[in-house]
Write an enzyme that holds these catalytic residues in place. Sequence first.
Site, PDB file in Angstrom:
ATOM      1  N   ASP A  12       0.806  -1.228   0.000  1.00 26.87           N
ATOM      2  CA  ASP A  12       0.000   0.000   0.000  1.00 26.87           C
ATOM      3  C   ASP A  12       0.839   1.277   0.000  1.00 26.87           C
ATOM      4  OD1 ASP A  12      -2.215  -1.673   0.124  1.00 26.87           O
ATOM      5  OD2 ASP A  12      -2.199  -1.672   2.315  1.00 26.87           O
ATOM      6  N   LYS A  15       1.690   2.281  -5.046  1.00 23.94           N
ATOM      7  CA  LYS A  15       2.229   1.764  -6.315  1.00 23.94           C
ATOM      8  C   LYS A  15       1.315   2.101  -7.497  1.00 23.94           C
ATOM      9  CE  LYS A  15       2.224  -2.324  -4.348  1.00 23.94           C
ATOM     10  NZ  LYS A  15       1.965  -1.960  -2.943  1.00 23.94           N
ATOM     11  N   GLY A  39      -4.652  -4.183  -3.870  1.00 22.35           N
ATOM     12  CA  GLY A  39      -5.644  -3.137  -4.147  1.00 22.35           C
ATOM     13  C   GLY A  39      -4.855  -1.893  -4.495  1.00 22.35           C
ATOM     14  N   HIS A  40      -4.798  -1.564  -5.773  1.00 20.11           N
ATOM     15  CA  HIS A  40      -3.998  -0.426  -6.235  1.00 20.11           C
ATOM     16  C   HIS A  40      -4.935   0.703  -6.638  1.00 20.11           C
ATOM     17  CE1 HIS A  40      -0.373  -3.250  -7.216  1.00 20.11           C
ATOM     18  NE2 HIS A  40      -0.773  -3.302  -5.971  1.00 20.11           N
ATOM     19  N   GLN A 222       1.791  -6.052  -3.268  1.00 22.70           N
ATOM     20  CA  GLN A 222       2.206  -6.197  -1.864  1.00 22.70           C
ATOM     21  C   GLN A 222       3.482  -5.368  -1.637  1.00 22.70           C
ATOM     22  OE1 GLN A 222       1.241  -9.549  -3.525  1.00 22.70           O
ATOM     23  NE2 GLN A 222      -0.669  -8.549  -2.991  1.00 22.70           N
TER      24      GLN A 222
HETATM   25  P1  GDP Z   1      -0.873   0.442  -3.506  1.00 16.44           P
HETATM   26  O1  GDP Z   1      -1.489  -0.843  -3.095  1.00 16.44           O
HETATM   27  O2  GDP Z   1       0.593   0.503  -3.262  1.00 16.44           O
HETATM   28  O3  GDP Z   1      -1.217   0.843  -4.915  1.00 16.44           O
HETATM   29  O4  GDP Z   1      -1.516   1.558  -2.558  1.00 16.44           O
HETATM   30  P2  GDP Z   1      -3.065   1.676  -2.112  1.00 16.44           P
HETATM   31  O5  GDP Z   1      -3.863   2.128  -3.252  1.00 16.44           O
HETATM   32  O6  GDP Z   1      -3.508   0.438  -1.416  1.00 16.44           O
HETATM   33  O7  GDP Z   1      -2.955   2.763  -0.979  1.00 16.44           O
HETATM   34  C1  GDP Z   1      -2.403   4.023  -1.210  1.00 16.44           C
HETATM   35  C2  GDP Z   1      -3.467   5.076  -0.879  1.00 16.44           C
HETATM   36  O8  GDP Z   1      -2.844   6.337  -0.769  1.00 16.44           O
HETATM   37  C3  GDP Z   1      -4.521   5.239  -1.960  1.00 16.44           C
HETATM   38  O9  GDP Z   1      -5.727   5.590  -1.351  1.00 16.44           O
HETATM   39  C4  GDP Z   1      -3.976   6.387  -2.810  1.00 16.44           C
HETATM   40  O10 GDP Z   1      -5.015   7.110  -3.479  1.00 16.44           O
HETATM   41  C5  GDP Z   1      -3.350   7.234  -1.751  1.00 16.44           C
HETATM   42  N1  GDP Z   1      -2.183   8.030  -2.174  1.00 16.44           N
HETATM   43  C6  GDP Z   1      -1.184   7.690  -3.038  1.00 16.44           C
HETATM   44  N2  GDP Z   1      -0.229   8.647  -3.041  1.00 16.44           N
HETATM   45  C7  GDP Z   1      -0.640   9.593  -2.176  1.00 16.44           C
HETATM   46  C8  GDP Z   1      -0.063  10.826  -1.718  1.00 16.44           C
HETATM   47  O11 GDP Z   1       1.025  11.231  -2.103  1.00 16.44           O
HETATM   48  N3  GDP Z   1      -0.779  11.531  -0.782  1.00 16.44           N
HETATM   49  C9  GDP Z   1      -1.984  11.106  -0.305  1.00 16.44           C
HETATM   50  N4  GDP Z   1      -2.604  11.855   0.596  1.00 16.44           N
HETATM   51  N5  GDP Z   1      -2.549   9.955  -0.714  1.00 16.44           N
HETATM   52  C10 GDP Z   1      -1.874   9.210  -1.622  1.00 16.44           C
HETATM   53  P1  IMO Z   2      -1.020  -4.123  -2.294  1.00 18.25           P
HETATM   54  O1  IMO Z   2      -0.576  -4.655  -3.632  1.00 18.25           O
HETATM   55  C1  IMO Z   2      -1.018  -4.638   2.034  1.00 18.25           C
HETATM   56  C2  IMO Z   2      -1.164  -8.714   3.572  1.00 18.25           C
HETATM   57  C3  IMO Z   2      -2.435  -9.151   4.282  1.00 18.25           C
HETATM   58  C4  IMO Z   2      -1.869 -10.164   5.241  1.00 18.25           C
HETATM   59  C5  IMO Z   2      -0.753 -10.827   4.440  1.00 18.25           C
HETATM   60  C6  IMO Z   2      -1.177 -12.119   3.749  1.00 18.25           C
HETATM   61  O2  IMO Z   2      -2.310  -3.411  -2.332  1.00 18.25           O
HETATM   62  O3  IMO Z   2       0.084  -3.368  -1.639  1.00 18.25           O
HETATM   63  P2  IMO Z   2      -2.763 -12.786   1.721  1.00 18.25           P
HETATM   64  O4  IMO Z   2      -4.092 -12.267   1.295  1.00 18.25           O
HETATM   65  O5  IMO Z   2      -1.693 -12.579   0.710  1.00 18.25           O
HETATM   66  O6  IMO Z   2      -2.842 -14.183   2.233  1.00 18.25           O
HETATM   67  O7  IMO Z   2      -2.374 -11.890   3.004  1.00 18.25           O
HETATM   68  O8  IMO Z   2      -0.381  -9.890   3.460  1.00 18.25           O
HETATM   69  N1  IMO Z   2      -1.380  -8.195   2.205  1.00 18.25           N
HETATM   70  C7  IMO Z   2      -1.292  -6.899   1.885  1.00 18.25           C
HETATM   71  N2  IMO Z   2      -1.077  -5.821   2.669  1.00 18.25           N
HETATM   72  N3  IMO Z   2      -1.134  -4.489   0.700  1.00 18.25           N
HETATM   73  C8  IMO Z   2      -1.321  -5.564  -0.100  1.00 18.25           C
HETATM   74  O9  IMO Z   2      -1.321  -5.475  -1.445  1.00 18.25           O
HETATM   75  C9  IMO Z   2      -1.453  -6.832   0.488  1.00 18.25           C
HETATM   76  N4  IMO Z   2      -1.671  -8.093   0.018  1.00 18.25           N
HETATM   77  C10 IMO Z   2      -1.622  -8.902   1.077  1.00 18.25           C
HETATM   78  O10 IMO Z   2      -3.052  -8.068   4.929  1.00 18.25           O
HETATM   79  O11 IMO Z   2      -1.272  -9.509   6.331  1.00 18.25           O
HETATM   80 MG    MG Z   3      -2.985  -1.559  -1.797  1.00 17.36          MG
END
Ligand code: GDP
Ligand code: IMO
Ligand code: MG
Length: 425
Positions: A12, A15, A39-40, A222
């Site tokens: 998270d 990415k 979840g991107h 991840q």
């Molecule tokens: P990912 O899994 O690495 O793609 O990240 P996620 O989407 O799960 O979580 C990142 C969250 O931070 C999302 O809600 C993005 O919209 C948000 N986000 C990304 N970059 C920034 C930033 O620079 N500032 C803020 N406030 N939010 C951001």
């Molecule tokens: P993105 O790509 C954050 C975590 C779960 C759990 C562990 C194992 O959005 O960064 P699994 O479902 O793979 O059996 O879970 O890994 N986990 C993540 N945490 N971002 C993710 O993906 C994750 N995918 C799995 O919360 O601790």
């Molecule tokens: Mg994510």
Amino acid sequence: MVDVLLGLQWGDEGKGKIVDYLAAKYDIVARFQGGPNAGHTLYLDGKKYVLHTIPSGIFRSNVQNIIGNGVVIDPTILCKEIDELSTAGIEFLSRLYIAQKAHLILPSHRLLDAVMEASKGEGKIGSTLKGIGPTYTDKIARHGLRIGDVFLSDFKDRYDKLKASHLRMVSAFPTIDFPLEEEESKWMESINRLKKLQFVSSSYFINNALKQGKKILAEGAQGSMLDIDYGTYPFVTSSNTITSGVCNGLGIAPQKIGEVIGITKAYCTRVGGGPFPTELNNDIGEEIRKAGGEFGATTGRPRRCGWIDLPQLKYTIMINGVTQLVMTKADVLDHFDTLEAANAYNVAGDEIDEVPFDMVTVCPEPIYKTYKGWKSDLTGVRKYEDFPAELQNYIQEIEVILGVPFSIISVGPGREQLVIRSAFN
Ligand code: GDP
Ligand code: IMO
Ligand code: MG
């Protein structure tokens, strides 16, 4: 060359947003591991999209996107993603490719995930329950099903055999509520829809593209601390999330890897169980969660929040061969008087700067350095020179410690909320 963008923490890191931005400079974006546990999130014209299986290059109309063979696919979730993008008016199906060797997540894999997690009680991993662990287990045990298998005449027999083996295992656990038949009928329907998509051998697809001089960006899912081999085992996911996973997950040789772009938040988060040395179980952690909207993009669970951890980042920079850094969510720290960054760990009285073998049993105590906060709104800043001196100092001190420069600083969730310090490509 294949450039790589991946998370350096526990996932998270942002990415999706950064891949969406960088994709404009590439011909192909490829997911190489993980599945719908990812979840991107990205924003386009103010609308929020969360991608689970489809690569984050999908919004760039000249970019081809491939779901590589290291990915595990849940047909029901993939069809839902396809429908959401189609409803939003995105034209993408002619640019989406699926590796024949990507393994399938069956509904009974999800059932197994659920009963196994439930049986762990307090020690549970906090899985997203998308069936990731059981699917990769079957792949390694050599009886999984690949998406290319759906075209075989005996596919249904193979499915039934695999499902039966899952049900035998499930019977050893206490029963849980799971609408298996309902999920199966959606799954079979989705398989039939997916048959119309473009299936490729990801190794030939990527290597031929390289021969033609195309530029490829591999998108990690991840984070490196969730890597099956190098993460905080057993509180990890079931794939290789680090650079080496790109070679396995796409079918390319190591010398084809170019830039490795590592992403970190300006602080740190983790969702699910497991060690997290700089976690803040206090008002500051709560403030970061609120300011950063730190709730899971896949599960909605509150993310655990803490300070940036430099020994942890040095470790993941080392195992990934990171050549450039991206810092996201700097704006989330706008209101803090002071910030902390862990420079080292205290383990039984010894100061160390290496990640211990087993963070579960040896939980290192962080040794912090305090930084002055910038107390100003970063969300509108677009030039590095316009950053407050306190933030420049925070970035510059950290990059000296890490030994790799920050090329991009993200200051908000929007596509344009970026400060580019040096050009890519
Ligand atoms: P990912 O899994 O690495 O793609 O990240 P996620 O989407 O799960 O979580 C990142 C969250 O931070 C999302 O809600 C993005 O919209 C948000 N986000 C990304 N970059 C920034 C930033 O620079 N500032 C803020 N406030 N939010 C951001
Ligand atoms: P993105 O790509 C954050 C975590 C779960 C759990 C562990 C194992 O959005 O960064 P699994 O479902 O793979 O059996 O879970 O890994 N986990 C993540 N945490 N971002 C993710 O993906 C994750 N995918 C799995 O919360 O601790
Ligand atoms: Mg994510």
